[in-house]
Design a protein around this motif. Structure first.
Motif, PDB file in Angstrom:
ATOM      1  N   ARG A   2       0.855  -1.202   0.000  1.00 16.82           N
ATOM      2  CA  ARG A   2       0.000   0.000   0.000  1.00 16.82           C
ATOM      3  C   ARG A   2       0.886   1.246   0.000  1.00 16.82           C
ATOM      4  O   ARG A   2       1.730   1.430   0.888  1.00 16.82           O
ATOM      5  CB  ARG A   2      -0.928  -0.002   1.198  1.00 16.82           C
ATOM      6  N   LEU A   3       0.677   2.096  -0.999  1.00 15.89           N
ATOM      7  CA  LEU A   3       1.474   3.303  -1.181  1.00 15.89           C
ATOM      8  C   LEU A   3       0.611   4.546  -0.983  1.00 15.89           C
ATOM      9  O   LEU A   3      -0.576   4.551  -1.343  1.00 15.89           O
ATOM     10  CB  LEU A   3       2.078   3.362  -2.583  1.00 15.89           C
ATOM     11  N   LEU A   4       1.217   5.604  -0.470  1.00 19.33           N
ATOM     12  CA  LEU A   4       0.573   6.918  -0.434  1.00 19.33           C
ATOM     13  C   LEU A   4       1.365   7.833  -1.350  1.00 19.33           C
ATOM     14  O   LEU A   4       2.551   8.083  -1.127  1.00 19.33           O
ATOM     15  CB  LEU A   4       0.547   7.476   0.993  1.00 19.33           C
ATOM     16  N   HIS A   5       0.705   8.314  -2.412  1.00 14.96           N
ATOM     17  CA  HIS A   5       1.356   9.115  -3.445  1.00 14.96           C
ATOM     18  C   HIS A   5       0.960  10.577  -3.268  1.00 14.96           C
ATOM     19  O   HIS A   5      -0.218  10.938  -3.335  1.00 14.96           O
ATOM     20  CB  HIS A   5       0.921   8.585  -4.828  1.00 14.96           C
ATOM     21  N   ASP A  41       2.301   1.285   3.614  1.00 15.26           N
ATOM     22  CA  ASP A  41       3.590   0.600   3.639  1.00 15.26           C
ATOM     23  C   ASP A  41       4.742   1.477   3.153  1.00 15.26           C
ATOM     24  O   ASP A  41       5.893   1.242   3.532  1.00 15.26           O
ATOM     25  CB  ASP A  41       3.533  -0.659   2.765  1.00 15.26           C
ATOM     26  N   ALA A  42       4.458   2.456   2.291  1.00 20.32           N
ATOM     27  CA  ALA A  42       5.505   3.346   1.779  1.00 20.32           C
ATOM     28  C   ALA A  42       4.857   4.641   1.295  1.00 20.32           C
ATOM     29  O   ALA A  42       3.741   4.628   0.754  1.00 20.32           O
ATOM     30  CB  ALA A  42       6.290   2.687   0.646  1.00 20.32           C
ATOM     31  N   VAL A  43       5.565   5.742   1.499  1.00 24.92           N
ATOM     32  CA  VAL A  43       5.122   7.062   1.038  1.00 24.92           C
ATOM     33  C   VAL A  43       6.011   7.480  -0.119  1.00 24.92           C
ATOM     34  O   VAL A  43       7.240   7.327  -0.058  1.00 24.92           O
ATOM     35  CB  VAL A  43       5.211   8.106   2.171  1.00 24.92           C
ATOM     36  N   VAL A  44       5.415   8.006  -1.191  1.00 19.57           N
ATOM     37  CA  VAL A  44       6.200   8.536  -2.307  1.00 19.57           C
ATOM     38  C   VAL A  44       5.845  10.008  -2.499  1.00 19.57           C
ATOM     39  O   VAL A  44       4.665  10.379  -2.511  1.00 19.57           O
ATOM     40  CB  VAL A  44       5.984   7.732  -3.614  1.00 19.57           C
ATOM     41  N   ILE A 249      -2.662   3.941  -3.060  1.00 20.10           N
ATOM     42  CA  ILE A 249      -2.470   2.942  -4.110  1.00 20.10           C
ATOM     43  C   ILE A 249      -2.209   1.578  -3.482  1.00 20.10           C
ATOM     44  O   ILE A 249      -1.310   1.431  -2.644  1.00 20.10           O
ATOM     45  CB  ILE A 249      -1.272   3.320  -5.016  1.00 20.10           C
ATOM     46  N   ASP A 250      -2.994   0.590  -3.895  1.00 20.52           N
ATOM     47  CA  ASP A 250      -2.724  -0.791  -3.507  1.00 20.52           C
ATOM     48  C   ASP A 250      -2.120  -1.508  -4.707  1.00 20.52           C
ATOM     49  O   ASP A 250      -2.769  -1.639  -5.759  1.00 20.52           O
ATOM     50  CB  ASP A 250      -4.007  -1.488  -3.052  1.00 20.52           C
ATOM     51  N   LEU A 251      -0.882  -1.950  -4.540  1.00 20.03           N
ATOM     52  CA  LEU A 251      -0.154  -2.648  -5.596  1.00 20.03           C
ATOM     53  C   LEU A 251      -0.210  -4.140  -5.302  1.00 20.03           C
ATOM     54  O   LEU A 251       0.359  -4.616  -4.325  1.00 20.03           O
ATOM     55  CB  LEU A 251       1.297  -2.147  -5.633  1.00 20.03           C
ATOM     56  N   GLY A 252      -0.966  -4.857  -6.145  1.00 20.16           N
ATOM     57  CA  GLY A 252      -1.197  -6.279  -5.907  1.00 20.16           C
ATOM     58  C   GLY A 252       0.036  -7.128  -6.151  1.00 20.16           C
ATOM     59  O   GLY A 252       1.039  -6.680  -6.718  1.00 20.16           O
TER      60      GLY A 252
END
Length: 387
Positions: A2-5, A41-44, A249-252
């Protein structure tokens, strides 16, 4: 994963002389809360962390606070520099900061070297492509002619080459700061036109799972895998209709992408109103804008007396006043600003040549004009980097 963009924080920027540092601090607090509450899980962060190459001390302190709060969460953060940032300054201490899980990517030469973060399904490679000023990086990427598409394409070739060496199933995320074709611009982005061309095709990013873009201030989707987060705050009245947000964003496991927009705090709404002064003061339909930051365009054929003082009696947060008398477009009474509205620097120069000579520039002269404007922009970038 799971990403935060997010992108385009522009720390230190004001809005029509209104200090936004408090609103920017509120956004940072909101960002930290979102990371915690949504189990990110990660911030961009895709560039333009600061508003200028040498930011004010208060902006640097806010950035420092943001780094500490993100590091305290134990959630990795990947950041790139944008065209407003000084890549050298933003990148100072990057190696040390990386130990705290904050990965600053400001060097064009490292475009093909990812930050690799694992999850339950394997590795995700994050490639940070800082803003690539063609005149400054064309030699690094070995391109013959400086242009956004050429240097970004060369950087993406490095990304794909590195990705090809990694284990099968490795997923990929690219952070980039660029004007990609299909995106809608606003008035608050700095012009990055080179050679008469600013936009690059979205296809330049083919071969990766998700592209987290920065530069344009409106949140927008170019394809299911290529998105702008936009700026968290409005920085011009052209953004009055923007919904300021971030992408969750959820990256499968298979590289599939699902996206959700999460709204950002709004310090005060924006409103653009237009009409004669008397109409604006009396129209009951405008009562909902009385607490907004207002840009008022007055259409009175004769400029009224004390318009700002009278407007602020009803709209106390009026910040911008524009005069646009209702006359025939292009007529002798049209303002200089109106005649130039929507025209680039090069178009203005071409119009001047046609006005003075009676005919516009030929192809050779157009090339000379393009090269001159590119040289000026490149000199501006070099001066900012050197500051």
């Amino acid at each position: 994963m799971r990403l935060l963009h997010t992108s385009d924080w522009h720390l230190g920027r004001a809005f029509h002389r209104v200090n936004l540092l408090g609103a920017q601090a509120e956004f940072i607090g909101h960002l930290v809360s979102v990371v915690r509450e949504h189990a990110v899980d990660a911030v961009v962060v895709s560039g333009d962390v600061y508003d200028r190459a040498v930011p004010p001390l208060a902006a640097v302190e806010l950035f420092d606070d943001a780094l500490h709060r993100l590091a305290d969460l134990g959630v990795p953060t990947v950041m790139i520099s944008g065209n407003h940032d000084s890549a050298r300054r933003l990148g100072v201490g990057a190696g040390l900061i990386e130990r705290a899980g904050i990965h600053l990517r400001t060097d064009a030469a490292a475009a093909g070297t990812p930050v690799v973060l694992p999850d339950a399904h394997g590795d995700v490679a994050f490639y940070g492509l800082p803003y690539l000023e063609p005149a400054l990086v064309k030699d690094e990427f070995g391109v013959e002619k400086a242009g956004h598409e050429a240097v970004l394409g060369a950087a993406m070739d490095r990304v794909r080459a590195d990705l090809a060496t990694r284990a099968r199933g490795t997923r990929s995320v690219v952070l980039a700061h660029a004007f990609v074709a299909g995106g809608q611009a606003s008035d608050s982005e700095r012009d990055i036109t080179v050679g008469g061309v600013a936009a690059v095709p979205a296809g330049v990013f083919d071969g990766v799972d998700y592209v987290a873009l920065g530069h344009l201030h409106g949140c927008q989707t170019l394809t299911g895998r290529v998105r702008y987060s936009g700026s968290p705050l409005a920085y011009s009245f052209s953004e009055a209709d923007h919904r300021k947000s971030m992408w969750l964003i959820d990256l499968g496991a298979d590289g599939s992408v699902s996206a959700e927009r999460l709204d950002c705090p709004v310090p005060r709404p924006l409103a653009r109103i237009r009409g004669t002064l008397e109409d604006l003061l009396a129209d009951p339909a405008l009562s909902g804008h009385e607490d907004a930051w207002v840009e008022a365009t007055l259409t009175d054929p004769v400029r009224p007396a004390d318009p700002m003082a009278r407007l602020t009696e009803r709209f106390p947060h009026t910040l911008s006043l524009v005069f646009a008398p209702e006359r025939a477009p292009g007529g002798p009474g049209a303002s200089y600003a109106r005649r130039l509205a929507g025209r680039s620097d090069q178009q203005v120069a071409q119009d001047f040549v046609a006005h003075v000579r009676g005919a516009g520039p030929d192809d050779r002269e157009l090339d000379v004009l393009r090269e001159a404007f590119d040289a000026v922009r490149a000199d501006d970038v070099v001066r900012e980097v050197a500051r």
